[in-house]
Motif scaffolding. Structure first.
Motif, mmCIF file in Angstrom:
data_model
loop_
_atom_site.group_PDB
_atom_site.id
_atom_site.type_symbol
_atom_site.label_atom_id
_atom_site.label_comp_id
_atom_site.label_asym_id
_atom_site.label_seq_id
_atom_site.Cartn_x
_atom_site.Cartn_y
_atom_site.Cartn_z
ATOM 1 N N ARG A 24 87.908 67.247 39.010
ATOM 2 C CA ARG A 24 86.496 67.576 39.204
ATOM 3 C C ARG A 24 85.639 67.111 38.042
ATOM 4 O O ARG A 24 84.433 66.964 38.185
ATOM 5 C CB ARG A 24 86.320 69.075 39.394
ATOM 6 C CG ARG A 24 86.750 69.563 40.737
ATOM 7 C CD ARG A 24 86.371 71.012 40.905
ATOM 8 N NE ARG A 24 86.666 71.446 42.254
ATOM 9 C CZ ARG A 24 86.653 72.707 42.636
ATOM 10 N NH1 ARG A 24 86.353 73.644 41.784
ATOM 11 N NH2 ARG A 24 86.931 73.024 43.879
ATOM 12 N N MET A 89 89.732 73.549 28.544
ATOM 13 C CA MET A 89 89.151 74.574 29.414
ATOM 14 C C MET A 89 87.724 74.952 29.055
ATOM 15 O O MET A 89 87.095 75.703 29.784
ATOM 16 C CB MET A 89 90.003 75.848 29.352
ATOM 17 C CG MET A 89 91.387 75.703 29.860
ATOM 18 S SD MET A 89 92.207 77.314 29.809
ATOM 19 C CE MET A 89 93.648 76.947 30.789
ATOM 20 N N ARG A 155 95.939 81.064 33.422
ATOM 21 C CA ARG A 155 94.739 80.416 33.968
ATOM 22 C C ARG A 155 95.092 79.108 34.678
ATOM 23 O O ARG A 155 94.533 78.803 35.731
ATOM 24 C CB ARG A 155 93.713 80.178 32.871
ATOM 25 C CG ARG A 155 92.414 79.574 33.412
ATOM 26 C CD ARG A 155 91.353 79.511 32.337
ATOM 27 N NE ARG A 155 90.218 78.756 32.767
ATOM 28 C CZ ARG A 155 89.047 79.274 33.092
ATOM 29 N NH1 ARG A 155 88.887 80.586 33.061
ATOM 30 N NH2 ARG A 155 88.037 78.503 33.445
ATOM 31 N N TYR A 156 96.017 78.333 34.119
ATOM 32 C CA TYR A 156 96.432 77.092 34.777
ATOM 33 C C TYR A 156 97.035 77.363 36.149
ATOM 34 O O TYR A 156 96.723 76.689 37.133
ATOM 35 C CB TYR A 156 97.456 76.333 33.931
ATOM 36 C CG TYR A 156 96.891 75.648 32.721
ATOM 37 C CD1 TYR A 156 95.726 74.889 32.785
ATOM 38 C CD2 TYR A 156 97.537 75.734 31.501
ATOM 39 C CE1 TYR A 156 95.225 74.248 31.670
ATOM 40 C CE2 TYR A 156 97.043 75.089 30.376
ATOM 41 C CZ TYR A 156 95.885 74.349 30.464
ATOM 42 O OH TYR A 156 95.401 73.718 29.361
ATOM 43 N N LEU A 159 94.329 78.335 38.534
ATOM 44 C CA LEU A 159 93.540 77.170 38.954
ATOM 45 C C LEU A 159 94.247 76.399 40.056
ATOM 46 O O LEU A 159 93.615 75.946 41.018
ATOM 47 C CB LEU A 159 93.268 76.252 37.758
ATOM 48 C CG LEU A 159 92.243 76.739 36.742
ATOM 49 C CD1 LEU A 159 92.264 75.850 35.493
ATOM 50 C CD2 LEU A 159 90.847 76.779 37.344
ATOM 51 N N ARG A 162 94.079 78.482 43.349
ATOM 52 C CA ARG A 162 92.754 78.499 43.968
ATOM 53 C C ARG A 162 92.344 77.148 44.547
ATOM 54 O O ARG A 162 91.565 77.095 45.490
ATOM 55 C CB ARG A 162 91.693 78.944 42.959
ATOM 56 C CG ARG A 162 91.673 80.428 42.706
ATOM 57 C CD ARG A 162 90.413 80.882 42.012
ATOM 58 N NE ARG A 162 90.122 80.183 40.779
ATOM 59 C CZ ARG A 162 90.512 80.565 39.568
ATOM 60 N NH1 ARG A 162 91.227 81.644 39.427
ATOM 61 N NH2 ARG A 162 90.180 79.869 38.503
ATOM 62 N N ARG A 163 92.826 76.073 43.954
ATOM 63 C CA ARG A 163 92.434 74.728 44.390
ATOM 64 C C ARG A 163 93.685 73.863 44.430
ATOM 65 O O ARG A 163 94.121 73.353 43.397
ATOM 66 C CB ARG A 163 91.401 74.158 43.426
ATOM 67 C CG ARG A 163 90.882 72.794 43.839
ATOM 68 C CD ARG A 163 89.718 72.364 42.946
ATOM 69 N NE ARG A 163 89.310 71.039 43.309
ATOM 70 C CZ ARG A 163 89.642 69.927 42.641
ATOM 71 N NH1 ARG A 163 90.365 69.995 41.537
ATOM 72 N NH2 ARG A 163 89.225 68.754 43.048
ATOM 73 N N ASN A 166 94.458 70.851 42.228
ATOM 74 C CA ASN A 166 94.834 71.044 40.823
ATOM 75 C C ASN A 166 96.344 71.048 40.618
ATOM 76 O O ASN A 166 96.808 70.929 39.486
ATOM 77 C CB ASN A 166 94.233 72.328 40.262
ATOM 78 C CG ASN A 166 92.765 72.186 39.962
ATOM 79 O OD1 ASN A 166 92.269 71.090 39.704
ATOM 80 N ND2 ASN A 166 92.042 73.300 39.991
ATOM 81 N N TRP A 173 99.817 70.134 32.543
ATOM 82 C CA TRP A 173 99.161 71.158 31.746
ATOM 83 C C TRP A 173 100.193 72.061 31.064
ATOM 84 O O TRP A 173 100.108 72.326 29.870
ATOM 85 C CB TRP A 173 98.255 72.037 32.621
ATOM 86 C CG TRP A 173 96.989 71.392 33.082
ATOM 87 C CD1 TRP A 173 96.315 70.351 32.526
ATOM 88 C CD2 TRP A 173 96.222 71.797 34.215
ATOM 89 N NE1 TRP A 173 95.181 70.075 33.240
ATOM 90 C CE2 TRP A 173 95.099 70.954 34.292
ATOM 91 C CE3 TRP A 173 96.377 72.795 35.179
ATOM 92 C CZ2 TRP A 173 94.131 71.078 35.280
ATOM 93 C CZ3 TRP A 173 95.415 72.908 36.168
ATOM 94 C CH2 TRP A 173 94.305 72.064 36.210
#
Length: 180
Positions: A24, A89, A155-156, A159, A162-163, A166, A173
């Motif tokens: 993104r 981030m 968080r990775y 992410l 959620r998407r 990613n 990552w």
């Protein structure tokens, strides 16, 4: 540890020009996104972003401006982690991770008051870091680093959950940013 070596490490890891369809952030060069480069006044082609410009952006926007340089005088490994997380981030996310970890490790505000999660390394955050390190000593920096990496790793994964696009980045990552 110095900021120049941290920047070199990030640039080595990020590489040159990239414009991955699932990213993104769009086009990047040396790990600097086009949006950041444009906000910094760069108007050329992203492929041609000079490395020296990227270094200056990293030093100013991801080290000095967020106060990670002030963290480095107290806890160099923490500052290095904040810098790397900030690059990947956002500096506010990195600073909020520090604040969250310090709050969780303060034993019910026994050693210092809870911090507002404002995503900024200010006087209160530095005072809490100083108090934490004074109470926990050298081992405290290691534990705090583990807490920061745990927050980053979570968080990775979130992410990627959620998407799904990613998921293309999740392995890298985790391999290159956690415990590296």
């Amino acid at each position: 540890m110095n900021v120049e070596s941290l920047i070199d490490d990030v640039i080595d890891r990020e590489g040159g020009y990239s414009n991955h369809a699932a990213d993104r952030g769009g086009a990047t060069c040396w790990g600097v996104s086009e949006a950041v480069a444009r906000a910094d006044g760069y108007s050329g082609e992203m492929r041609a972003l000079p490395r020296t410009r990227a270094v200056a952006i990293y030093r100013r926007l991801y080290w000095t401006a967020p106060g990670f340089d002030r963290v480095a005088t107290r806890a160099p490994t923490i500052a290095a982690e904040l810098f790397d997380t900030g690059v990947n981030m956002g500096v506010a996310v990195a600073a909020a991770f520090l604040q969250r970890a310090l709050n969780a490790l303060n034993r019910g505000a026994l050693h210092y008051p809870d911090l507002a999660l404002d995503g900024r390394v200010g006087v209160g955050t530095l005072a809490a870091l100083d108090a934490f390190l004074a109470h926990r000593g050298v081992g405290g920096e290691t534990v705090l680093l583990k807490a920061l990496e745990a927050l980053q790793g979570e968080r990775y994964v979130a992410l990627a959950e959620r998407r799904p696009a990613n998921e293309a980045f999740l392995y890298g990552w985790l391999a290159n940013r956690i415990g590296a």
